[in-house]
Structures are given as C-alpha cells and as structure tokens.
Design an enzyme around this catalytic site. Structure first.
Site, PDB file in Angstrom:
ATOM      1  CD  GLN A  37      -2.415  -1.334   2.742  1.00  0.00           C
ATOM      2  OE1 GLN A  37      -3.453  -0.743   3.028  1.00  0.00           O
ATOM      3  NE2 GLN A  37      -1.766  -2.072   3.616  1.00  0.00           N
ATOM      4  CG  HIS A  62      -2.868   2.518  -2.072  1.00  0.00           C
ATOM      5  ND1 HIS A  62      -2.910   2.622  -0.704  1.00  0.00           N
ATOM      6  CD2 HIS A  62      -3.883   1.695  -2.413  1.00  0.00           C
ATOM      7  CE1 HIS A  62      -3.918   1.883  -0.237  1.00  0.00           C
ATOM      8  NE2 HIS A  62      -4.515   1.302  -1.255  1.00  0.00           N
TER       9      HIS A  62
HETATM   10  P1  NAD Z   1      -1.434   2.834   8.751  1.00  0.00           P
HETATM   11  O1  NAD Z   1      -0.801   4.153   9.079  1.00  0.00           O
HETATM   12  O2  NAD Z   1      -2.892   2.697   8.844  1.00  0.00           O
HETATM   13  O3  NAD Z   1      -0.838   1.685   9.674  1.00  0.00           O
HETATM   14  C1  NAD Z   1       0.524   1.564   9.920  1.00  0.00           C
HETATM   15  C2  NAD Z   1       0.693   0.574  11.072  1.00  0.00           C
HETATM   16  O4  NAD Z   1       2.074   0.265  11.186  1.00  0.00           O
HETATM   17  C3  NAD Z   1       0.243   1.127  12.417  1.00  0.00           C
HETATM   18  O5  NAD Z   1      -0.567   0.179  13.066  1.00  0.00           O
HETATM   19  C4  NAD Z   1       1.563   1.317  13.173  1.00  0.00           C
HETATM   20  O6  NAD Z   1       1.433   1.119  14.559  1.00  0.00           O
HETATM   21  C5  NAD Z   1       2.420   0.266  12.544  1.00  0.00           C
HETATM   22  N1  NAD Z   1       3.853   0.530  12.595  1.00  0.00           N
HETATM   23  C6  NAD Z   1       4.498   1.729  12.547  1.00  0.00           C
HETATM   24  N2  NAD Z   1       5.824   1.550  12.532  1.00  0.00           N
HETATM   25  C7  NAD Z   1       6.034   0.212  12.586  1.00  0.00           C
HETATM   26  C8  NAD Z   1       7.205  -0.586  12.590  1.00  0.00           C
HETATM   27  N3  NAD Z   1       8.434  -0.059  12.568  1.00  0.00           N
HETATM   28  N4  NAD Z   1       7.066  -1.939  12.623  1.00  0.00           N
HETATM   29  C9  NAD Z   1       5.837  -2.497  12.664  1.00  0.00           C
HETATM   30  N5  NAD Z   1       4.692  -1.783  12.675  1.00  0.00           N
HETATM   31  C10 NAD Z   1       4.793  -0.443  12.617  1.00  0.00           C
HETATM   32  O7  NAD Z   1      -0.863   2.463   7.317  1.00  0.00           O
HETATM   33  P2  NAD Z   1      -1.566   1.649   6.160  1.00  0.00           P
HETATM   34  O8  NAD Z   1      -2.338   0.530   6.731  1.00  0.00           O
HETATM   35  O9  NAD Z   1      -0.511   1.390   5.174  1.00  0.00           O
HETATM   36  O10 NAD Z   1      -2.621   2.680   5.550  1.00  0.00           O
HETATM   37  C11 NAD Z   1      -2.236   4.023   5.294  1.00  0.00           C
HETATM   38  C12 NAD Z   1      -2.534   4.520   3.889  1.00  0.00           C
HETATM   39  O11 NAD Z   1      -1.700   5.658   3.618  1.00  0.00           O
HETATM   40  C13 NAD Z   1      -2.209   3.537   2.829  1.00  0.00           C
HETATM   41  O12 NAD Z   1      -3.283   3.570   1.970  1.00  0.00           O
HETATM   42  C14 NAD Z   1      -0.935   4.057   2.128  1.00  0.00           C
HETATM   43  O13 NAD Z   1      -1.121   4.094   0.722  1.00  0.00           O
HETATM   44  C15 NAD Z   1      -0.758   5.461   2.577  1.00  0.00           C
HETATM   45  N6  NAD Z   1       0.593   5.725   3.133  1.00  0.00           N
HETATM   46  C16 NAD Z   1       1.744   5.382   2.460  1.00  0.00           C
HETATM   47  C17 NAD Z   1       2.991   5.594   3.054  1.00  0.00           C
HETATM   48  C18 NAD Z   1       4.270   5.204   2.342  1.00  0.00           C
HETATM   49  O14 NAD Z   1       4.293   5.073   1.140  1.00  0.00           O
HETATM   50  N7  NAD Z   1       5.376   4.984   3.098  1.00  0.00           N
HETATM   51  C19 NAD Z   1       3.060   6.140   4.318  1.00  0.00           C
HETATM   52  C20 NAD Z   1       1.869   6.473   4.974  1.00  0.00           C
HETATM   53  C21 NAD Z   1       0.654   6.260   4.367  1.00  0.00           C
END
Ligand code: NAD
Ligand code: ZN
Length: 284
Positions: A96, A114
C-alpha cells in the site's frame, strides 16, 4: 517460545503472500498516518480534479515534502522481504506504500496497490513524467520557493507537507506546472482518497494470493479496505494469516498469529529462520 520462532513455525514450508503498509517504512524515516499525529483530512481525488486551489496547495506542499521521500533508503524489513522473494519463499510484496522502497531494496515483482509518488500522470492525455523532473519545473516556475525549505518542513507520508517558504500553499501566485505534452492537469500517480485501486492491480494481487499458502501482513493497521480485503480473502480460503505490526489491526480476529514488534527487527529474524540467504546484515 519466542514470538519469531512461533511465527517461523507457522509459516515454514509455505509460499507467502505479503501485504505491506506504511509501518514497514517508518524505520526509513517516512511516518505512517496513524502514528504521525496528523489530523488534516486526506487529499480527496474529487477535490484535486475539480479545484485548481486544491492542486496549488498539493503541489506547493509536495514540493516541500518530496526531498524527504526521495532521499529515504530501504530498511532491514524491505531487504528481508526482497531476500524472501529471491529465495522463492515469498511472492513479491503487494504494498500500500507509495514510496518505492521495495524496488530500492531489490524486490522484483512488486504490486503497488496505491501507485507511486515517483511518477506524475496527466489527467487529460495520460502522459507520464518523473517526479524529480516535475520538482525541477516547480522550482523554475517559483523562484521564490527554495527547495531546501523541504528539508526542514514536516512531511506527510503522501509527500504533502507544510510550506515554510515565502509562498503559502494557498497563495494564488504559486505556479503549478502543466503536462509537457498537452498542457493538461498533472496528478501524482497515486490513488487518492475516494478513488479506486485499478481493477487489474486488484486482480493481479488476488491471483498472487490464490497462488500462496499463507498471508503475512507487515506494518499495516488494515483500516483501509483496499488492504484489509486480502487478509479477509486469505482467511476465507483457509490460509493462515500472520501479522507483524506495532499495535492492533483490523484483521487481528482473523489472524493465526500476531507479533507486536518492529518490522525492521522481526522480518530479518523471520527470513533467517525460514532459511532465506542474505536476510540479515551479517549474512554473507
Ligand atoms: P497505517 O498508518 O494505517 O498503519 C501503519 C501501522 O504500522 C500502524 O498500526 C503502526 O502502529 C504500525 N507501525 C508503525 N511503525 C512500525 C514498525 N516499525 N514496525 C511495525 N509496525 C509499525 O498504514 P496503512 O495501513 O498502510 O494505511 C495508510 C494509507 O496511507 C495507505 O493507503 C498508504 O497508501 C498510505 N501511506 C503510504 C505511506 C508510504 O508510502 N510509506 C506512508 C503512509 C501512508
Ligand atoms: Zn497531457
């Protein structure tokens, strides 16, 4: 038993379907939504398409936020997933994330549900352009904005960030670049809120799931349905669902095992326990 040992026991001998979320990239310095404390509502696809002021605001913030994303490096979790894929123990990740870090870590067969921030697409003619080139064009069009402003601006995961230059995102004088081919409206090649994941991508991901023997979720709260549906389908098919995430997820009730830990620590240990060469930094 150690949580990772129990996880490896569950997954051993099974080809993995891996679903990745923002938590996989936090250790690369890209915040996830839910732990970053950002309360601003997500960018809506419809508003972006309909309203030039929304686009000005997006691009001015994205100009500030992009350098941080472009600079980010994959972490041990990304590398462990690439090692599992190389060893034939997992399919390429279905992610995602829009940051491109799986490719940077050497994953080959990545499905970016995404989309990806590294590309920009024209809403009028479909032409694509690299995000770095658009960054240069924004800088040329807006000489009062210094790109270095982006280095210190608080960043949002989608590249949105508060502008700290002399222009504000709402400033009508911020010049938004148009499509080089037709002059049309440019959009980052990502799925915004209210838009749908392209059907062929969803079908490719389902096909991958149907060719797998277990589901591994990494760093996703699964709040968003576009990710959750894969855990659900896996459970419906009778596949064991394993979750590595800090904190609870929507799919915990479906899971055969959850490990509450850092992806960058748990995944290299898991990959090593499953026998993937090159899974950890001290491997030859
Ligand atoms: P989310 O923010 O809903 O969930 C992230 C989860 O990861 C949380 O539960 C958090 O506690 C956990 N987490 C954080 N750091 C961690 C680690 N080091 N090890 C293990 N777990 C950890 O993210 P999602 O479910 O991907 O949904 C968010 C939406 O936003 C997606 O649709 C995505 O496309 C977008 N998004 C993308 C990025 C990216 O490209 N890096 C970043 C943020 C959001
Ligand atoms: Zn165009």
């Amino acid at each position: 038993m150690e949580p990772v040992t129990a996880l490896a026991q569950l997954l051993s001998g099974r080809r993995l379907f891996v679903l990745v979320g923002a938590g996989c990239s936090t250790e690369s310095g890209i915040p996830d939504y839910r732990s970053s404390g950002i309360t601003r509502p997500p960018l809506e696809h419809r508003a972006f398409v309909a309203d030039p002021a929304v686009r000005r605001r997006y691009w001015s913030r994205s100009f500030a936020g992009w350098p941080r994303i472009a600079r980010a490096q994959p972490n041990p979790a990304h590398r462990a997933l690439a090692a599992l894929e190389r060893a034939g123990l997992a399919h390429g990740p279905v992610t995602q994330n829009v940051d491109g870090l799986h490719h940077a870590a050497g994953s080959l067969d990545v499905i970016e549900l995404h989309g990806a921030l590294r590309e920009v697409v024209c809403l009028d003619c479909g032409a694509r352009e690299g995000r770095d080139a658009v960054q240069d064009r924004i800088a040329a069009l807006n000489p009062a904005l210094r790109p270095s402003d982006g280095e210190v601006a608080p960043s949002r995961p989608d590249g949105d960030a508060a502008v700290v230059g002399t222009l504000s995102g709402d400033d009508a004088s911020f010049a938004v670049p148009g499509c080089l081919r037709c002059g049309g409206v440019l959009k980052p090649a990502v799925v915004m809120f209210g838009d749908n994941v392209p059907k062929p991508l969803v079908e490719a991901a389902y096909a991958r799931l149907d060719a797998s023997d277990a589901v591994l979720v990494v760093g996703s709260s699964l709040t968003v349905f576009s990710g959750y549906r894969f855990a659900k389908r896996g459970a419906e098919r009778g596949l064991p669902v394993a979750i590595v995430n800090r904190g609870p997820t929507r799919a915990d009730p479906l899971a055969a095992r959850t490990v509450d830990g850092m992806a960058g620590t748990v995944l290299p240990a898991l990959a090593a326990a499953l026998g993937a060469p090159g899974a950890s930094a001290d491997d030859p």
